[in-house]
Each structure stands twice: as C-alpha cells, then as structure tokens.
Scaffold this motif. Structure first.
Motif, PDB file in Angstrom:
ATOM      1  N   SER A   1      53.230  57.358  60.547  1.00 49.69           N
ATOM      2  CA  SER A   1      54.694  57.345  60.516  1.00 49.69           C
ATOM      3  C   SER A   1      55.282  57.849  61.830  1.00 49.69           C
ATOM      4  O   SER A   1      56.462  57.646  62.107  1.00 49.69           O
ATOM      5  N   ARG A   2      54.445  58.504  62.646  1.00 52.07           N
ATOM      6  CA  ARG A   2      54.895  59.030  63.940  1.00 52.07           C
ATOM      7  C   ARG A   2      54.627  58.011  65.031  1.00 52.07           C
ATOM      8  O   ARG A   2      53.559  57.406  65.083  1.00 52.07           O
ATOM      9  N   GLU A   3      55.598  57.837  65.903  1.00 43.80           N
ATOM     10  CA  GLU A   3      55.429  56.866  66.993  1.00 43.80           C
ATOM     11  C   GLU A   3      54.345  57.308  67.967  1.00 43.80           C
ATOM     12  O   GLU A   3      53.605  56.495  68.506  1.00 43.80           O
ATOM     13  N   TRP A   4      54.246  58.622  68.190  1.00 41.79           N
ATOM     14  CA  TRP A   4      53.244  59.155  69.112  1.00 41.79           C
ATOM     15  C   TRP A   4      52.410  60.215  68.380  1.00 41.79           C
ATOM     16  O   TRP A   4      52.640  61.409  68.524  1.00 41.79           O
ATOM     17  N   PRO A   5      51.449  59.800  67.548  1.00 40.97           N
ATOM     18  CA  PRO A   5      50.627  60.778  66.826  1.00 40.97           C
ATOM     19  C   PRO A   5      49.781  61.612  67.778  1.00 40.97           C
ATOM     20  O   PRO A   5      49.567  61.234  68.941  1.00 40.97           O
ATOM     21  N   ASP A   6      49.309  62.744  67.266  1.00 40.77           N
ATOM     22  CA  ASP A   6      48.537  63.662  68.104  1.00 40.77           C
ATOM     23  C   ASP A   6      47.263  63.009  68.637  1.00 40.77           C
ATOM     24  O   ASP A   6      46.856  63.247  69.774  1.00 40.77           O
ATOM     25  N   VAL A   7      46.615  62.223  67.800  1.00 40.79           N
ATOM     26  CA  VAL A   7      45.399  61.511  68.208  1.00 40.79           C
ATOM     27  C   VAL A   7      45.737  60.033  68.331  1.00 40.79           C
ATOM     28  O   VAL A   7      46.375  59.455  67.452  1.00 40.79           O
ATOM     29  N   SER A   8      45.340  59.417  69.432  1.00 43.39           N
ATOM     30  CA  SER A   8      45.683  58.026  69.672  1.00 43.39           C
ATOM     31  C   SER A   8      44.895  57.097  68.757  1.00 43.39           C
ATOM     32  O   SER A   8      43.666  56.970  68.894  1.00 43.39           O
ATOM     33  N   PRO A   9      45.552  56.405  67.824  1.00 38.72           N
ATOM     34  CA  PRO A   9      44.834  55.447  66.988  1.00 38.72           C
ATOM     35  C   PRO A   9      44.291  54.279  67.798  1.00 38.72           C
ATOM     36  O   PRO A   9      43.271  53.695  67.444  1.00 38.72           O
ATOM     37  N   ALA A  10      44.958  53.965  68.902  1.00 40.70           N
ATOM     38  CA  ALA A  10      44.468  52.880  69.755  1.00 40.70           C
ATOM     39  C   ALA A  10      43.122  53.246  70.366  1.00 40.70           C
ATOM     40  O   ALA A  10      42.188  52.429  70.403  1.00 40.70           O
ATOM     41  N   ALA A  11      42.996  54.494  70.859  1.00 42.94           N
ATOM     42  CA  ALA A  11      41.726  54.937  71.439  1.00 42.94           C
ATOM     43  C   ALA A  11      40.631  54.992  70.385  1.00 42.94           C
ATOM     44  O   ALA A  11      39.480  54.603  70.632  1.00 42.94           O
ATOM     45  N   LEU A  12      40.978  55.470  69.183  1.00 39.73           N
ATOM     46  CA  LEU A  12      39.988  55.528  68.102  1.00 39.73           C
ATOM     47  C   LEU A  12      39.530  54.126  67.706  1.00 39.73           C
ATOM     48  O   LEU A  12      38.329  53.876  67.528  1.00 39.73           O
ATOM     49  N   ALA A  13      40.477  53.203  67.581  1.00 41.12           N
ATOM     50  CA  ALA A  13      40.130  51.826  67.206  1.00 41.12           C
ATOM     51  C   ALA A  13      39.242  51.186  68.263  1.00 41.12           C
ATOM     52  O   ALA A  13      38.251  50.511  67.949  1.00 41.12           O
ATOM     53  N   SER A  14      39.593  51.403  69.530  1.00 41.72           N
ATOM     54  CA  SER A  14      38.796  50.840  70.615  1.00 41.72           C
ATOM     55  C   SER A  14      37.372  51.393  70.600  1.00 41.72           C
ATOM     56  O   SER A  14      36.395  50.652  70.775  1.00 41.72           O
ATOM     57  N   ALA A  15      37.241  52.699  70.387  1.00 45.22           N
ATOM     58  CA  ALA A  15      35.917  53.319  70.357  1.00 45.22           C
ATOM     59  C   ALA A  15      35.089  52.785  69.194  1.00 45.22           C
ATOM     60  O   ALA A  15      33.889  52.493  69.349  1.00 45.22           O
TER      61      ALA A  15
ATOM     62  N   GLU B   1      48.584  46.409  67.344  1.00 39.97           N
ATOM     63  CA  GLU B   1      47.869  45.456  68.196  1.00 39.97           C
ATOM     64  C   GLU B   1      46.430  45.884  68.497  1.00 39.97           C
ATOM     65  O   GLU B   1      45.491  45.100  68.277  1.00 39.97           O
ATOM     66  N   PRO B   2      46.174  47.112  69.005  1.00 51.78           N
ATOM     67  CA  PRO B   2      44.782  47.493  69.258  1.00 51.78           C
ATOM     68  C   PRO B   2      43.940  47.583  67.990  1.00 51.78           C
ATOM     69  O   PRO B   2      42.732  47.331  68.026  1.00 51.78           O
ATOM     70  N   VAL B   3      44.564  47.926  66.851  1.00 52.86           N
ATOM     71  CA  VAL B   3      43.810  47.964  65.594  1.00 52.86           C
ATOM     72  C   VAL B   3      43.379  46.549  65.209  1.00 52.86           C
ATOM     73  O   VAL B   3      42.235  46.323  64.775  1.00 52.86           O
TER      74      VAL B   3
END
Length: 336
Positions: free
Chosen positions: A74-88, A118-120
């Motif tokens: 729900s947060r535009e800028w969460p503490d942990v990047s979901p894009a980085a997690l998805a990419s990893a 998009e990255p997900v």
C-alpha cells in the motif's frame, strides 16, 4: 564517533568484498549474505547480490520470499524494494518463489502500484509456464493505460502460456512507441507468428537508419542511435527470417561500427542467422583478434566478452568453409 569510524570502514570493505565474490558466483560469499538477510544488516546490499548464486537458491529463496511477503504494497516507497526482491528471485530461478510472486502481483494490482507491478511481472515471466497460475492477474493488465506495464503484461502472458494468437494481436499498439525495446524484443521471441508486425518493425528500422544517415551527412553532434538498430534488426530476423537478411545484416554491422557496446547483441543475432551472416566473417575475425571485445559497459566486460567469444567461435566454425550465400555484402564492406 571517531572510535566507530574504523569499524564502519572495515564493515564496508567486508561488504564490498562479499558483493565482489558473489558477482563472480563464488559460494564463499554465501555465509555473509545469509547473515545480512537474517540480521537485516544492510540486507538491501545482499538482495542485490544474491542473484549471482543460483546454485544456493534453496537457502536464499525462502529468505527472499519471506521478505517479499512482508512488503507493504500500500506504500509507494516500501522499506524493502519489491522490485529488487523480484529481480533476485528471478535470477535464482527457484520455482518455489512463484506463489510469493503471484501474491505480490495481486497486491500491486489491488493497491494500484503500477511502478512495482512491472518488475514483478517480468520476474514471473522468467519462470515461463511454471508461473501459469498468475495468468488471471496478468492478463487484464494487457489493457493497462501505462505502456510499460502493458508491455510487461503482454510479455508475461507470452512466457506463461506460449500461445501466439493471444499475444501477437497486442503487439501493433505496443509498437506505436518506436523505442519500446521490450515490445520489439517480444515480437522477436514470438517469431514467425508475429509476422503481422513485420511492416512496423521495418518502418522502425528504416526511420532510424535514415536518421543516423542524416546525422552523419550533417556532421551532427547527436550520436547515432545504435540500439534501436540492434533491437529492430534482431526482431526482424527472428520474425521474418531469410527474407529480411539484406536489411538486417547492414543494420547490425552499422550499429556495431558506431557503438562497440552492441557487439555482444549483434553477434548473438548473427549466430542465429546461420549462412546469411557469411558476409560478416571478416568483421568477426578482426574483432576476435582484438585484446578487448564486446564492450566494457556497466562493468560486465569479462562476462560479455566470454559470451561474445562463444558466439563468434560458433559462427566461424559453421561458416568459414562455406561459400558466400548470396546475401548482399555492402553493409559488411562498409563496416570493416
């Protein structure tokens, strides 16, 4: 503060060494990466590095999945990047990550976080048909207003079910944006079933060739756009085959001439072209004789050079003893 500074410097040096080891695929980096993920000590750095260790996916994937499940979408800028997690997770390639990625996709859609979606979607696409359970989330996004999201959704639908009749009709609207490299590449991945967009791909390529020619004629300070040539020419070949060789070959070689960073991508396409790449042999032989090849951009020089050499050797082995197959060599001649 002074007393702690050396410790911080030492920790930073250690982290940099771990990241460097991970970048080489060296498993000696694993214990420190696991510690970072478990203790949340600069975990962001570990997340960006773990993708280089797919051989350790069984240990790394559950930790990344846990972090992805904890993201507040729900947060535009969460503490942990979901894009980085998805990419990893995509780089690790462990299908155990698919349910978490599907749930992340649902959450981004529910909260309309399109920048994260998009990255997900791209991560899900990397799992191919093993992620088919995400189709009910992904398919509606092919009508999204945002062209990048729409393109990522179309690419994911293709990878998740591999039915060209469901994706090829989406391409024409996506290709209205001539620099939409993801859409151009998608046409190439679909191949001959995407033949309906061949005229558009030719138009994109021809417009860029003409623009580059004007730049050179006017002695313009504007650099030629080599990447549009590479993406469009490669997609033309993968979609249209031999009929496009006379256009594709000069475009690839001109891109390589203008921007050596394109070399690895150019040679990958030349390798797929088989005998049609014969006029480029002299250019390939000359490149293989150089001490550095394939470009050094973004710190990927060694890996790109090895890939470049593999493709060049495959081409040379296949074509050295063959006569010229009749493909126009004018593009090859001007790029030597």
């Amino acid at each position: 503060m002074r007393g702690r500074s050396p410790r911080r410097a030492l920790r930073r040096a250690h982290q940099q060494a771990v990241v460097a080891l991970a970048g080489l695929g060296d498993e000696r980096a694993l214990p420190s990466l696991l510690t970072a993920l478990d203790t949340d000590t600069d975990a962001w750095r570990a997340v960006n590095a773990v993708g280089h260790l797919p051989q350790s996916a069984t240990e790394l994937t559950p930790r990344l999945v846990h972090r992805l499940a904890d993201v507040d979408h729900s947060r535009e800028w969460p503490d942990v990047s979901p894009a980085a997690l998805a990419s990893a997770l995509a780089k690790l390639g462990d299908p155990a990550a698919v349910p978490a990625l599907v749930e992340a996709a649902r959450a981004t859609v529910r909260h309309k976080q399109w920048r994260t979606a998009e990255p997900v979607l791209k991560a899900l696409a990397s799992f191919g048909t093993r992620a088919a359970s995400a189709l009910d989330v992904v398919r509606p996004l092919t009508d999204a207003d945002n062209v990048s999201l729409r393109t990522a959704a179309a690419g994911a639908v293709w990878e998740l079910e591999r039915r060209p009749e469901n994706v090829a009709p989406l391409l024409e609207r996506l290709l209205d944006h001539h620099r939409n490299f993801d859409a151009i590449d998608l046409a190439g991945r679909i191949g001959p079933p995407a033949a309906a967009v061949l005229p558009r791909l030719r138009q994109i390529l021809n417009e860029q060739v003409e623009q580059n020619a004007r730049n050179e004629q006017n002695d313009s300070a504007v650099l030629n756009d080599s990447w549009t040539l590479v993406h469009a020419a490669s997609a033309l070949w993968d979609t249209g085959g031999d009929d496009e060789a006379d256009v594709v070959l000069p475009a690839l070689l001109n891109a390589w001439r203008d921007n050596d960073s394109t070399a690895c991508d150019v040679v990958a396409c030349l390798n797929r072209m088989g005998p049609a790449a014969h006029p480029a042999l002299h250019r390939i032989e000359a490149a293989m004789a150089q001490p550095q090849r394939g470009g050094e951009s973004w710190g990927r020089g060694v890996a790109r050079d090895l890939e470049f050499q593999r493709n060049c050797r495959a081409i040379l082995t296949r074509l050295r003893d063959l006569p010229d197959q009749g493909v126009s060599s004018s593009g090859a001649e001007e790029c030597r």
